[in-house]
Design a protein around this motif. Structure first.
Motif, mmCIF file in Angstrom:
data_model
loop_
_atom_site.group_PDB
_atom_site.id
_atom_site.type_symbol
_atom_site.label_atom_id
_atom_site.label_comp_id
_atom_site.label_asym_id
_atom_site.label_seq_id
_atom_site.Cartn_x
_atom_site.Cartn_y
_atom_site.Cartn_z
ATOM 1 N N ASN A 121 0.846 -1.192 0.000
ATOM 2 C CA ASN A 121 0.000 0.000 0.000
ATOM 3 C C ASN A 121 0.881 1.241 0.000
ATOM 4 O OD1 ASN A 121 -1.881 2.018 0.350
ATOM 5 N ND2 ASN A 121 -2.384 1.464 2.471
ATOM 6 N N GLN A 122 1.068 1.809 -1.194
ATOM 7 C CA GLN A 122 1.972 2.951 -1.309
ATOM 8 C C GLN A 122 1.458 4.182 -0.584
ATOM 9 O OE1 GLN A 122 3.502 3.357 -5.494
ATOM 10 N NE2 GLN A 122 2.126 1.626 -5.821
ATOM 11 N N GLY A 123 0.161 4.200 -0.299
ATOM 12 C CA GLY A 123 -0.419 5.353 0.368
ATOM 13 C C GLY A 123 -0.288 5.315 1.867
ATOM 14 N N ALA A 124 0.275 4.223 2.395
ATOM 15 C CA ALA A 124 0.407 4.101 3.851
ATOM 16 C C ALA A 124 1.340 5.185 4.387
ATOM 17 C CB ALA A 124 0.941 2.719 4.217
ATOM 18 N N ASP A 125 0.946 5.774 5.497
ATOM 19 C CA ASP A 125 1.782 6.801 6.105
ATOM 20 C C ASP A 125 3.051 6.177 6.683
ATOM 21 O OD1 ASP A 125 -0.067 8.779 5.525
ATOM 22 O OD2 ASP A 125 -1.128 8.539 7.439
ATOM 23 N N ASN A 126 4.179 6.874 6.485
ATOM 24 C CA ASN A 126 5.437 6.451 7.107
ATOM 25 C C ASN A 126 5.769 4.985 6.779
ATOM 26 O OD1 ASN A 126 7.717 6.998 8.617
ATOM 27 N ND2 ASN A 126 6.753 6.501 10.580
ATOM 28 N N LEU A 127 5.804 4.673 5.498
ATOM 29 C CA LEU A 127 6.020 3.300 5.020
ATOM 30 C C LEU A 127 7.409 2.791 5.405
ATOM 31 C CD1 LEU A 127 4.578 1.138 3.233
ATOM 32 C CD2 LEU A 127 5.807 2.109 1.287
ATOM 33 N N HIS A 128 7.466 1.575 5.965
ATOM 34 C CA HIS A 128 8.740 0.952 6.339
ATOM 35 C C HIS A 128 8.817 -0.439 5.705
ATOM 36 C CE1 HIS A 128 8.461 4.047 9.491
ATOM 37 N NE2 HIS A 128 9.771 3.975 9.541
ATOM 38 N N ILE A 129 9.801 -0.619 4.821
ATOM 39 C CA ILE A 129 9.948 -1.895 4.129
ATOM 40 C C ILE A 129 11.221 -2.589 4.598
ATOM 41 C CG2 ILE A 129 10.296 -3.010 1.890
ATOM 42 C CD1 ILE A 129 8.544 -0.853 0.661
ATOM 43 N N PHE A 130 11.059 -3.813 5.083
ATOM 44 C CA PHE A 130 12.171 -4.653 5.521
ATOM 45 C C PHE A 130 12.454 -5.657 4.405
ATOM 46 C CE2 PHE A 130 10.371 -2.840 9.249
ATOM 47 C CZ PHE A 130 11.390 -2.729 10.185
ATOM 48 N N LEU A 131 13.698 -5.707 3.955
ATOM 49 C CA LEU A 131 14.065 -6.502 2.792
ATOM 50 C C LEU A 131 14.880 -7.722 3.207
ATOM 51 C CD1 LEU A 131 13.856 -6.348 -0.347
ATOM 52 C CD2 LEU A 131 16.087 -5.216 -0.325
ATOM 53 N N LEU A 132 14.372 -8.906 2.888
ATOM 54 C CA LEU A 132 15.077 -10.158 3.158
ATOM 55 C C LEU A 132 15.584 -10.700 1.834
ATOM 56 C CD1 LEU A 132 15.933 -12.573 4.897
ATOM 57 C CD2 LEU A 132 13.591 -13.426 4.778
ATOM 58 N N ILE A 133 16.901 -10.675 1.638
ATOM 59 C CA ILE A 133 17.516 -11.067 0.372
ATOM 60 C C ILE A 133 18.106 -12.460 0.521
ATOM 61 C CG2 ILE A 133 19.227 -10.458 -1.385
ATOM 62 C CD1 ILE A 133 19.159 -7.582 -0.140
ATOM 63 N N CYS A 134 17.588 -13.425 -0.225
ATOM 64 C CA CYS A 134 18.127 -14.783 -0.113
ATOM 65 C C CYS A 134 17.594 -15.665 -1.228
ATOM 66 C CB CYS A 134 17.762 -15.403 1.236
ATOM 67 S SG CYS A 134 16.004 -15.726 1.470
ATOM 68 N N GLY A 135 18.398 -16.664 -1.598
ATOM 69 C CA GLY A 135 17.901 -17.713 -2.468
ATOM 70 C C GLY A 135 16.906 -18.560 -1.689
ATOM 71 N N LEU A 136 15.871 -19.041 -2.355
ATOM 72 C CA LEU A 136 14.839 -19.802 -1.656
ATOM 73 C C LEU A 136 15.301 -21.241 -1.448
ATOM 74 C CD1 LEU A 136 11.568 -18.404 -3.267
ATOM 75 C CD2 LEU A 136 12.870 -17.587 -1.291
ATOM 76 N N ARG A 137 16.003 -21.442 -0.336
ATOM 77 C CA ARG A 137 16.420 -22.773 0.102
ATOM 78 C C ARG A 137 16.396 -22.803 1.620
ATOM 79 N NH1 ARG A 137 22.542 -23.092 0.249
ATOM 80 N NH2 ARG A 137 23.313 -20.984 -0.020
ATOM 81 N N ARG A 138 16.298 -24.010 2.175
ATOM 82 C CA ARG A 138 15.990 -24.141 3.599
ATOM 83 C C ARG A 138 17.032 -23.503 4.509
ATOM 84 N NH1 ARG A 138 11.474 -27.010 4.141
ATOM 85 N NH2 ARG A 138 10.894 -28.392 2.419
ATOM 86 N N VAL A 139 18.316 -23.569 4.123
ATOM 87 C CA VAL A 139 19.355 -23.033 5.003
ATOM 88 C C VAL A 139 19.206 -21.519 5.187
ATOM 89 C CG1 VAL A 139 21.102 -22.572 3.218
ATOM 90 C CG2 VAL A 139 21.828 -23.205 5.544
ATOM 91 N N LYS A 140 18.556 -20.847 4.244
ATOM 92 C CA LYS A 140 18.330 -19.405 4.363
ATOM 93 C C LYS A 140 17.090 -19.086 5.202
ATOM 94 C CE LYS A 140 21.884 -18.310 1.867
ATOM 95 N NZ LYS A 140 23.054 -17.661 2.480
ATOM 96 N N ASP A 141 16.236 -20.069 5.419
ATOM 97 C CA ASP A 141 15.083 -19.973 6.334
ATOM 98 C C ASP A 141 14.233 -18.716 6.122
ATOM 99 O OD1 ASP A 141 13.485 -21.115 8.209
ATOM 100 O OD2 ASP A 141 14.781 -20.717 9.923
ATOM 101 N N PRO A 142 13.796 -18.461 4.896
ATOM 102 C CA PRO A 142 13.028 -17.237 4.640
ATOM 103 C C PRO A 142 11.666 -17.191 5.334
ATOM 104 C CG PRO A 142 12.967 -18.675 2.728
ATOM 105 C CD PRO A 142 13.987 -19.262 3.666
ATOM 106 N N LEU A 143 11.168 -18.348 5.806
ATOM 107 C CA LEU A 143 9.866 -18.378 6.471
ATOM 108 C C LEU A 143 9.963 -18.130 7.984
ATOM 109 C CD1 LEU A 143 8.265 -21.439 4.624
ATOM 110 C CD2 LEU A 143 7.842 -19.002 4.215
ATOM 111 N N TYR A 144 11.169 -18.015 8.493
ATOM 112 C CA TYR A 144 11.402 -17.918 9.934
ATOM 113 C C TYR A 144 10.617 -16.773 10.580
ATOM 114 C CZ TYR A 144 14.204 -17.682 14.275
ATOM 115 O OH TYR A 144 14.629 -17.663 15.585
ATOM 116 N N LEU A 145 10.544 -15.647 9.898
ATOM 117 C CA LEU A 145 9.938 -14.452 10.486
ATOM 118 C C LEU A 145 8.536 -14.162 9.972
ATOM 119 C CD1 LEU A 145 13.068 -12.118 10.197
ATOM 120 C CD2 LEU A 145 12.298 -13.351 12.241
#
Length: 341
Positions: free
Chosen positions: A159-183
């Motif tokens: 939602n680009q219209g959201a006030d005070n937008l904060h984007i957290f970027l998780l950069i990783c290849g999709l494999r289990r050792v990177k655990d992208p689902l952890y959070l």
């Protein structure tokens, strides 16, 4: 010298970036560096044929097991650069560990990114004492590129219209050792409380089965978006525009994404594992979390404490400048090549 360099070269991954940078270091002093993807070989005999065809005089491998096993028994001198998985994961697999120990016996030298990686290796393979060198990964100058942030946001469901937008970027290849689902679950709950916070998981689809699992979970998670890989120049631009970069890996050698975020003066929140703790000092160069709930607590604190944000980006930038010098890395690898002559 003509040097064969073996590494896993999936596009837009840390391994590929590191391998390309080291190749440039070697070619800068006149070596010919033949960089090949280990995923393209099924046996050592194929590598033997390549060595003969290309008239290679020496070799180098990034990752003790994935690359080094193809150099075992070859009739040219070689060196090894530890990855993360080999020391953090493969070392606990008895068969792989025995193979890696033999490879280290044959190698003229090995490079670890941190002192802790070196210590872990020596605990298992004491015979390698005297041939393991420590060299932090260097960070190359990151170019400025023209990039339309609004276009990037439009490609997501943010939602680009959201006030005070904060984007957290998780950069990783999709494999289990990177655990992208952890959070994902904890972040989604936070987003429902504060709709202006989003997490974007960005990277290549490495493991097809796991990728489907990630897509299914993210589809049900409010405030979490999944995007595919993108060229490094565009990725750097996205990093510069996001609020913070996140690392949630189960194990790491040394995260290029974390180092590049520090260099770009973007806050880093990283899972408290040895590879991350070696480069992120809590509340000084970044923030370390031990579980999803602690991540949310620290992320909220970062959002609401501009002084803390300024402190860690300033000290993170200085840390990279002092400890991850591109020139120091270049000098180390150029000097180590003399051991292969």
């Amino acid at each position: 010298m003509r040097i064969l360099f073996l590494a896993v070269l999936r596009p837009h991954t840390g391994n590929a970036v590191t391998a390309a940078r080291i190749r440039d270091h070697l070619e800068a002093v006149g070596h010919t560096c033949i960089l090949k993807d280990t995923l393209g070989f099924e046996s050592s005999s194929a590598v033997t044929s390549l060595i003969v065809t290309e008239k290679c005089e020496a070799a180098l491998a990034l990752h003790l097991y994935k690359g080094g096993r193809f150099l075992q028994g070859q009739r040219i001198p070689f060196g090894i650069i530890f990855g993360g998985t080999d020391i953090n994961e493969d070392i606990n697999h008895e068969e792989k560990s025995q193979v890696m120990g033999t490879i280290l016996e044959e190698a003229r030298f090995a490079v670890a990114f941190t002192e802790s990686m070196k210590e872990m290796a020596l605990t298992k393979w004491s015979h390698a004492k005297g041939k393991i060198y420590v060299q932090n990964q260097g960070v190359s100058t990151i170019p400025n590129v023209i990039f339309n942030w609004n276009t990037f946001l439009q490609s997501t469901e943010i939602n680009q219209g959201a006030d005070n937008l904060h984007i957290f970027l998780l950069i990783c290849g999709l494999r289990r050792v990177k655990d992208p689902l952890y959070l994902v679950d904890a972040f989604s709950e936070w987003h429902r409380e504060e709709p202006n916070v989003y997490m974007v998981i960005l990277g290549p689809e490495v493991d097809p089965v796991f990728t489907n699992e990630v897509k299914a979970r993210v589809k049900r998670a409010a405030g979490v978006q999944l995007m595919g890989e993108m060229p490094s120049e565009d990725l750097h631009a996205v990093v510069k525009n996001c609020f913070a970069v996140v690392n949630s890996s189960i194990s790491e050698g040394m995260s290029a994404a974390v180092l590049e975020a520090m260099d770009l003066e973007v806050p880093v929140l990283a899972r408290n594992i040895p590879g991350n703790a070696a480069i992120v000092k809590h509340e000084e160069t970044g923030l370390l979390f031990s579980n999803p709930q602690e991540f949310v607590q620290l992320a909220k604190r970062l959002v609401n404490d501009p002084a803390l944000e300024k402190k860690i980006v300033t000290q993170g930038k200085e840390y990279v400048k002092l400890c991850h010098s591109w020139k120091s890395e270049r000098d180390t690898y150029q000097n180590l090549m003399r051991k292969l002559q």
